[in-house]
Design an enzyme around this catalytic site. Structure first.
Site, short mmCIF file in Angstrom:
data_model
loop_
_atom_site.label_atom_id
_atom_site.label_comp_id
_atom_site.label_asym_id
_atom_site.label_seq_id
_atom_site.Cartn_x
_atom_site.Cartn_y
_atom_site.Cartn_z
N ARG A 58 47.95 12.58 -12.73
CA ARG A 58 47.63 13.42 -13.88
C ARG A 58 48.31 14.78 -13.78
NH1 ARG A 58 41.64 15.01 -15.24
NH2 ARG A 58 41.70 15.36 -13.01
N TYR A 93 44.66 14.44 -0.91
CA TYR A 93 43.81 13.27 -0.75
C TYR A 93 44.04 12.49 0.55
CZ TYR A 93 42.28 13.99 -5.53
OH TYR A 93 41.73 14.53 -6.67
N ALA A 131 39.79 4.32 2.24
CA ALA A 131 41.21 4.61 2.00
C ALA A 131 41.93 5.16 3.23
CB ALA A 131 41.34 5.56 0.82
N LYS A 151 27.06 -1.82 -3.46
CA LYS A 151 27.04 -1.29 -2.08
C LYS A 151 27.11 0.23 -2.10
CE LYS A 151 31.37 0.08 -1.93
NZ LYS A 151 31.94 1.35 -1.50
N1 LIG Z 1 38.63 6.15 -1.65
C1 LIG Z 1 38.30 4.95 -1.22
O1 LIG Z 1 38.17 4.72 -0.02
C2 LIG Z 1 38.11 3.84 -2.20
C3 LIG Z 1 37.87 4.07 -3.53
N2 LIG Z 1 37.69 3.04 -4.40
C4 LIG Z 1 37.47 3.25 -5.81
O2 LIG Z 1 38.67 3.76 -6.39
C5 LIG Z 1 38.35 4.54 -7.55
C6 LIG Z 1 39.11 5.85 -7.48
O3 LIG Z 1 38.56 6.56 -6.38
P1 LIG Z 1 39.36 7.51 -5.41
O4 LIG Z 1 40.82 7.35 -5.50
O5 LIG Z 1 38.76 7.35 -4.09
O6 LIG Z 1 38.93 8.92 -6.03
P2 LIG Z 1 39.51 10.34 -5.74
O7 LIG Z 1 38.44 11.29 -6.08
O8 LIG Z 1 40.12 10.39 -4.39
O9 LIG Z 1 40.70 10.45 -6.80
C7 LIG Z 1 40.49 10.34 -8.17
C8 LIG Z 1 41.82 10.55 -8.89
O10 LIG Z 1 41.60 10.42 -10.29
C9 LIG Z 1 42.08 11.60 -10.94
N3 LIG Z 1 41.24 11.85 -12.10
C10 LIG Z 1 40.06 12.52 -12.17
N4 LIG Z 1 39.61 12.52 -13.44
C11 LIG Z 1 40.53 11.83 -14.17
C12 LIG Z 1 40.64 11.53 -15.53
N5 LIG Z 1 39.73 11.89 -16.42
N6 LIG Z 1 41.73 10.80 -15.91
C13 LIG Z 1 42.68 10.43 -15.04
N7 LIG Z 1 42.62 10.73 -13.75
C14 LIG Z 1 41.57 11.41 -13.32
C15 LIG Z 1 42.01 12.71 -9.89
O11 LIG Z 1 42.92 13.74 -10.22
C16 LIG Z 1 42.42 11.93 -8.65
O12 LIG Z 1 43.82 11.82 -8.59
C17 LIG Z 1 36.83 4.67 -7.56
O13 LIG Z 1 36.30 3.77 -8.47
C18 LIG Z 1 36.42 4.30 -6.14
O14 LIG Z 1 35.12 3.71 -6.09
C19 LIG Z 1 37.73 1.74 -3.97
C20 LIG Z 1 37.97 1.45 -2.66
C21 LIG Z 1 38.17 2.48 -1.68
O1 LIG Z 2 34.69 1.69 -1.55
C1 LIG Z 2 34.88 2.27 -0.52
C2 LIG Z 2 35.11 1.56 0.76
O2 LIG Z 2 35.26 0.19 0.55
C3 LIG Z 2 34.88 3.75 -0.48
O3 LIG Z 2 33.57 4.17 -0.47
P1 LIG Z 2 33.22 5.61 -1.02
O4 LIG Z 2 33.61 5.63 -2.47
O5 LIG Z 2 31.76 5.77 -0.77
O6 LIG Z 2 34.05 6.58 -0.22
#
Ligand SMILES: NC(=O)C1=CN([C@@H]2O[C@H](COP(=O)(O)OP(=O)(O)OC[C@H]3O[C@@H](n4cnc5c(N)ncnc54)[C@H](O)[C@@H]3O)[C@@H](O)[C@H]2O)C=CC1
Ligand SMILES: O=C(CO)COP(=O)(O)O
Length: 376
Positions: free
Chosen positions: A40, A57, A149, A200
């Site tokens: 973004r 990140y 991640a 979860k």
């Molecule tokens: N971080 C992890 O370990 C894991 C995360 N997930 C899932 O992945 C998804 C994304 O999470 P993360 O990358 O961890 O979050 P994060 O908080 O690290 O990153 C979110 C990203 O989305 C962007 N963002 C925020 N608002 C936005 C909007 N309105 N439009 C477009 N972009 C926007 C942010 O700038 C950032 O780049 C979530 O559903 C999470 O549950 C799944 C598996 C592992």
């Molecule tokens: O989905 C995840 C691990 O599998 C990441 O968990 P959190 O969103 O709680 O960091």
């Protein structure tokens, strides 16, 4: 300037350059795909494209040289075979509206990496994708599993599951999203795979609360075990197969998220357990904790399906400030204390699914004049 190494795999875009989107981009690039990240913020796209870093990140991680990034959606999506979506769940719909003109009439496969449900509608992410892109569900896949991640970005060996109603799509995506440190399995139970990831998170918030108030391992093990029953009952009542919840997207992710201080849901719970209010927790979290937004729609879906979710209910009460975190338990303290069967609230192995399938098999056999109907 160094030349971009040639890719051997498909051309893909990853929409969302937070911790998971960027890590998944690395997984794909290390597996041979030609990856373009969409961020973004222009400065974030520039850092990934030029320095091969995403310092906000994924501090300390070097991204593959072949990975590039842009903040122009049309450039990211130009000529792609697959698109991976990794934005916060509550923002997916608005993001899809921008993707629709480019993706609607294509045969590009669309993969959700997200683990939330939409607060307003209670829909899973694959359902929101299907609605907004008006695309055939056979083009949609979801990825889930114990996938913190930062551990994967450090190339620690990990497994995940790719699910699609189309076995073909699941296999195509699984082939792209694998490499020497990341192994993908496939299934066709999209409902179970998505709900595993959503639910979860809620149990991880509960475990965080337990940590925050200072209770020990018995309380945690009791809540994790009863939490898995709650997850299974809910998912099965909504059309999932119970075995999916025993797999990577259910039990596997439950273990990882409940145990790890890297988990944002677990962290949010810990702050709640230490006495911070919901508003304070939201202010302190600078990353996405999907569980907080999923509690209300999940409880609504549970009520609609007639499923009790005592642990999730307690998380909601702590978030609302109507329950002292110290009262958290694997059961509601207001429950009547009639002894319950251990496995599920219905006393059946999978909330009735096995029984239903047995009836279906008997019925199919009857229809086929006593011959087996095949399948399972
Ligand atoms: N971080 C992890 O370990 C894991 C995360 N997930 C899932 O992945 C998804 C994304 O999470 P993360 O990358 O961890 O979050 P994060 O908080 O690290 O990153 C979110 C990203 O989305 C962007 N963002 C925020 N608002 C936005 C909007 N309105 N439009 C477009 N972009 C926007 C942010 O700038 C950032 O780049 C979530 O559903 C999470 O549950 C799944 C598996 C592992
Ligand atoms: O989905 C995840 C691990 O599998 C990441 O968990 P959190 O969103 O709680 O960091």
């Amino acid at each position: 300037m160094s030349r971009k190494p040639a890719a051997s795999g498909p051309r893909v875009a990853v929409i969302g350059a937070g911790s998971w989107g960027t890590t998944f981009g690395k997984i794909l690039a290390d597996g041979g795909a030609d990856v373009t990240m969409w961020a973004r913020r222009p400065e974030q796209a520039q850092e990934i494209a030029e320095a091969k870093r995403n310092s906000q990140y994924l501090p300390g991680i070097n991204l593959p040289r072949s990975m590039t990034a842009t903040h122009h959606l049309s450039m990211a999506l130009d000529g792609v075979d697959q698109v991976y979506l990794s934005v916060p769940s509550q923002s997916l719909r608005e993001n899809l509206k921008a993707l629709r003109p480019i993706l609607a009439d294509s045969d590009v496969r669309v993969v959700s990496l997200m683990k939330g449900v939409e607060r307003r509608t209670g829909l899973r992410m694959s359902q929101v994708i299907e609605q907004e892109l008006r695309c055939d569900p056979e083009r949609i896949a979801v990825a889930s599993g114990p996938n913190l991640a930062l551990e994967i970005a450090r190339e620690q060996p990990t497994a995940a599951v790719i699910s699609s109603v189309s076995q073909d799509t699941a296999e195509i995506v699984a082939r792209a999203a694998r490499n020497r440190y990341f192994r993908t399995f496939v299934n066709t139970d999209v409902i179970g795979t998505e709900f595993g990831g959503v639910l979860k998170n809620l149990i991880a918030v509960a475990i965080g609360i337990v940590d925050g108030v200072g209770y020990g391992e018995n309380t945690k093990a009791s809540i994790i075990t009863r939490g898995l029953v709650e997850m299974t009952d809910f998912a099965v009542a909504n059309g999932a197969q119970p075995e999916t919840l025993q797999g990577l997207a259910g039990l596997g992710d439950l273990i990882a998220t409940c145990q790890s201080p890297l988990s944002r849901n677990n962290t949010a719970g810990r702050l709640l357990g230490q006495g911070y209010s919901y508003q304070d927790v939201v202010k302190q979290m600078n990353q996405t904790a999907e569980g907080l937004a999923s509690v209300a729609p999940v409880l609504q879906l549970a009520r609609d399906a007639g499923v009790d979710m005592p642990i999730v209910e307690q998380v909601k009460r702590v978030l609302d400030g109507t329950m002292n975190p110290r009262d958290i338990a694997p059961h509601l303290t207001t429950d009547d204390d009639t002894p319950q069967g251990e496995r599920t609230q219905n006393g059946q192995a999978d909330g009735g699914g096995a029984l239903r399938r047995a009836f279906q098999r008997a019925f199919d056999q009857f229809r086929n004049g006593g011959r087996s109907a095949g399948g399972n």
